[in-house]
Design a protein around this motif. Structure first.
Motif, PDB file in Angstrom:
ATOM      1  N   ALA A  45     -37.677  -3.464 -24.978  1.00 18.28           N
ATOM      2  CA  ALA A  45     -38.706  -2.569 -24.444  1.00 18.28           C
ATOM      3  C   ALA A  45     -38.257  -1.113 -24.539  1.00 18.28           C
ATOM      4  N   ALA A  46     -36.990  -0.859 -24.251  1.00 19.28           N
ATOM      5  CA  ALA A  46     -36.460   0.503 -24.362  1.00 19.28           C
ATOM      6  C   ALA A  46     -36.471   0.971 -25.814  1.00 19.28           C
ATOM      7  N   LEU A  47     -36.149   0.083 -26.747  1.00 17.60           N
ATOM      8  CA  LEU A  47     -36.164   0.436 -28.169  1.00 17.60           C
ATOM      9  C   LEU A  47     -37.579   0.769 -28.626  1.00 17.60           C
ATOM     10  N   ILE A  48     -38.557   0.008 -28.157  1.00 15.30           N
ATOM     11  CA  ILE A  48     -39.952   0.276 -28.509  1.00 15.30           C
ATOM     12  C   ILE A  48     -40.381   1.630 -27.952  1.00 15.30           C
ATOM     13  N   ARG A  49     -40.011   1.917 -26.708  1.00 22.21           N
ATOM     14  CA  ARG A  49     -40.356   3.217 -26.114  1.00 22.21           C
ATOM     15  C   ARG A  49     -39.707   4.356 -26.881  1.00 22.21           C
ATOM     16  N   MET A  50     -38.438   4.174 -27.295  1.00 22.31           N
ATOM     17  CA  MET A  50     -37.747   5.220 -28.046  1.00 22.31           C
ATOM     18  C   MET A  50     -38.421   5.479 -29.389  1.00 22.31           C
ATOM     19  N   THR A  51     -38.800   4.416 -30.093  1.00 21.80           N
ATOM     20  CA  THR A  51     -39.431   4.617 -31.406  1.00 21.80           C
ATOM     21  C   THR A  51     -40.800   5.269 -31.271  1.00 21.80           C
ATOM     22  N   THR A  52     -41.569   4.896 -30.259  1.00 21.00           N
ATOM     23  CA  THR A  52     -42.874   5.550 -30.081  1.00 21.00           C
ATOM     24  C   THR A  52     -42.695   7.017 -29.715  1.00 21.00           C
ATOM     25  N   GLN A  53     -41.692   7.332 -28.903  1.00 21.88           N
ATOM     26  CA  GLN A  53     -41.442   8.717 -28.550  1.00 21.88           C
ATOM     27  C   GLN A  53     -41.024   9.525 -29.777  1.00 21.88           C
TER      28      GLN A  53
END
Length: 135
Positions: A45-53
């Motif tokens: 979930a953190a990786l997904i948030r980082m890539t979207t950011q």
């Protein structure tokens, strides 16, 4: 000792909370196991948030950036920096010098320049500090 005075402990620190009193070793172990089980999901979930950011930041940058690309053989002017100005040149001195010819593409947005008589400049120049020269 704190600056010559005696340190006082607030009453809140001395009292234990109900959450701490009701905690047992078994419930703590169970909570730790559950956190370890959910660790991979939280990382994903953190990786997904980082890539979207990063994608949002990239879109914002690309919308604002006006990138300039030069080809080998193009003529450009080079920006004159404060450190490269001649001594006693005032505010009316030129801000661009050249023309120079693009000799090679050194990397993403970096160019190797040469003078009109073929002398190669020792440093690579970023496209931000160059502008096209028209005869």
């Amino acid at each position: 000792m704190v600056y010559g005075a005696e340190a006082l402990i607030p009453v809140k620190i001395g009292e234990s909370s109900t959450r701490y009193v009701q905690e047992t070793e078994e419930s703590n172990d169970e909570e730790m196991r559950m956190n370890l089980d959910l660790l991979e999901e939280r990382r994903e979930a953190a990786l997904i948030r980082m890539t979207t950011q990063k994608q949002v930041i990239e879109r914002y940058y690309n919308r604002k950036a006006h990138l300039i690309f030069f080809k080998i053989g193009d003529f450009v002017l080079k920006k004159v920096f404060q450190s490269t100005k001649t001594a006693n040149s005032g505010k009316l001195s030129p801000t661009w010098e050249g023309p120079y010819r693009v000799r090679d593409i050194a990397g993403k947005g970096a160019y190797e320049l040469e003078t009109m008589n073929g002398n190669v400049l020792p440093l690579h120049w970023n496209a931000v500090h160059l502008k096209r020269y028209y005869f």
